[in-house]
Design a protein around this motif. Structure first.
Motif, PDB file in Angstrom:
ATOM      1  N   PHE A  17      30.189 -16.857  43.554  1.00  0.00           N
ATOM      2  CA  PHE A  17      29.585 -17.717  42.529  1.00  0.00           C
ATOM      3  C   PHE A  17      28.762 -16.897  41.536  1.00  0.00           C
ATOM      4  N   GLN A  18      27.980 -15.945  42.043  1.00  0.00           N
ATOM      5  CA  GLN A  18      27.161 -15.128  41.150  1.00  0.00           C
ATOM      6  C   GLN A  18      28.020 -14.355  40.163  1.00  0.00           C
ATOM      7  N   GLN A  19      29.132 -13.805  40.640  1.00  0.00           N
ATOM      8  CA  GLN A  19      30.004 -13.057  39.742  1.00  0.00           C
ATOM      9  C   GLN A  19      30.669 -13.977  38.725  1.00  0.00           C
ATOM     10  N   LEU A  20      31.042 -15.180  39.164  1.00  0.00           N
ATOM     11  CA  LEU A  20      31.617 -16.141  38.225  1.00  0.00           C
ATOM     12  C   LEU A  20      30.607 -16.521  37.143  1.00  0.00           C
ATOM     13  N   PHE A  21      29.364 -16.707  37.534  1.00  0.00           N
ATOM     14  CA  PHE A  21      28.321 -17.028  36.551  1.00  0.00           C
ATOM     15  C   PHE A  21      28.189 -15.897  35.526  1.00  0.00           C
ATOM     16  N   ARG A  22      28.252 -14.648  36.003  1.00  0.00           N
ATOM     17  CA  ARG A  22      28.139 -13.516  35.079  1.00  0.00           C
ATOM     18  C   ARG A  22      29.328 -13.466  34.120  1.00  0.00           C
ATOM     19  N   GLN A  23      30.516 -13.770  34.636  1.00  0.00           N
ATOM     20  CA  GLN A  23      31.712 -13.723  33.799  1.00  0.00           C
ATOM     21  C   GLN A  23      31.739 -14.860  32.777  1.00  0.00           C
ATOM     22  N   ILE A  24      31.283 -16.035  33.177  1.00  0.00           N
ATOM     23  CA  ILE A  24      31.390 -17.216  32.307  1.00  0.00           C
ATOM     24  C   ILE A  24      30.193 -17.335  31.366  1.00  0.00           C
TER      25      ILE A  24
END
Length: 300
Positions: free
Chosen positions: A115-122
């Motif tokens: 989730f943290q990586q998705l937040f950074r990407q989005i």
């Protein structure tokens, strides 16, 4: 310490209490009632905060004349999205890990990193913030030295409204009756015709949805970033364990106690030392009451 300083610190403790309570009530349902150690609960809170941020962006760009109502819509969107995500997670992952607490903890911890990586990407690595609606701007001047922000007063009211909703849902609805039946005796509940798997999914979804509401409330206090959830997950688990993992009332009282004590300790100590002092008090309390300070008495 002057009276104005004392009142200000009490209100700061209430502000911390609101976020801890909203986070902890959802976790108490997932952890206390279901026995699931959800290390991604903080990321679900961050997801709710991001949904509120997206709602504010949509209103600002396409409905500028209605921006005063975006926060109410943001709360509903945050609850709906995080509940849906929680429902899917329970169906595709959590349901296979019941009664395996270590595996559940490791799986959800890995999920939190995803989730943290998705937040950074989005959304990018930089924190985002939402504008305060016009009717919540300003403060209530209690005395010449005490000014209480209206936004935080609103969040305190929201916290008690959510607590009332959880009470009515668990103790005054048919779904609440099913949830309590399954959690108390799964075999007998299934024999009585209750679909225990569906109840598990709904329970987990509601707990995740409450984390989303906590995220919406957080946007009125602080900015939101990819690692926001990690800043609160440990404190949330402490609140649930300290209050008693099977007691929602205990969770609420525990959040209030920890929020106020930390605010008072910060007068004489730094923020990190205040948290350390709170943790030591919790350890001592759990030594004498291992089931939690406000744990309910049940017959096993």
């Amino acid at each position: 310490m002057s009276f104005d300083t004392f009142v200000t610190q009490v209100f700061n403790g209430l502000s911390l209490f609101t976020v801890l309570a909203l986070m902890s009530i959802g976790l108490a349902i997932v952890f206390g009632l279901m026995g699931v150690i959800n290390m991604a609960h903080g990321e679900l809170m961050a997801l709710g905060a991001y949904m509120t941020y997206l709602t504010s962006v949509v209103f600002t760009r396409f409905l500028p004349s209605m921006t005063g109502a975006y926060f109410f819509v943001g709360i509903m969107v945050a609850f709906a999205v995080t509940s849906a995500v929680g429902f899917v997670l329970e169906r595709v992952m959590i349901r296979f890990l019941y009664k395996r607490p270590l595996d559940t903890m490791l799986a959800t911890w890995g999920l939190s990193l995803v989730f943290q990586q998705l937040f950074r990407q989005i959304f990018g690595p930089i924190d985002v913030s939402v504008p305060t609606v016009s009717w919540l701007q300003g403060a209530w001047n209690v005395t010449p030295g005490i000014a209480i922000p209206l936004s935080r007063i609103f969040i305190i009211g929201l916290t008690f409204a959510v607590a009332l909703f959880v009470y009515l849902f668990l103790f005054r609805s048919r779904w609440g009756l099913r949830i309590r039946s399954v959690m108390q005796n799964r075999a007998m509940a299934g024999a009585a015709g209750i679909n225990t798997e569906r109840v598990d999914a709904v329970t987990f979804a509601v707990g995740c949805g409450l984390a989303g509401i906590a995220g919406s409330a957080l946007t009125m206090i602080a900015s939101t970033g990819p690692a926001t959830g990690q800043q609160y997950i440990v404190d949330t688990f402490i609140v649930v364990v300290f209050g008693g993992v099977e007691s929602l009332v205990g969770t609420f009282l525990s959040a209030f106690s920890i929020g106020e004590l930390q605010s008072m300790f910060e007068i004489a100590l730094s923020g990190s030392m205040a948290k350390a002092a709170i943790l030591m008090l919790v350890i001592v309390a759990l030594y004498f009451r291992p089931n939690g300070l406000f744990a309910i008495k049940v017959r096993r």
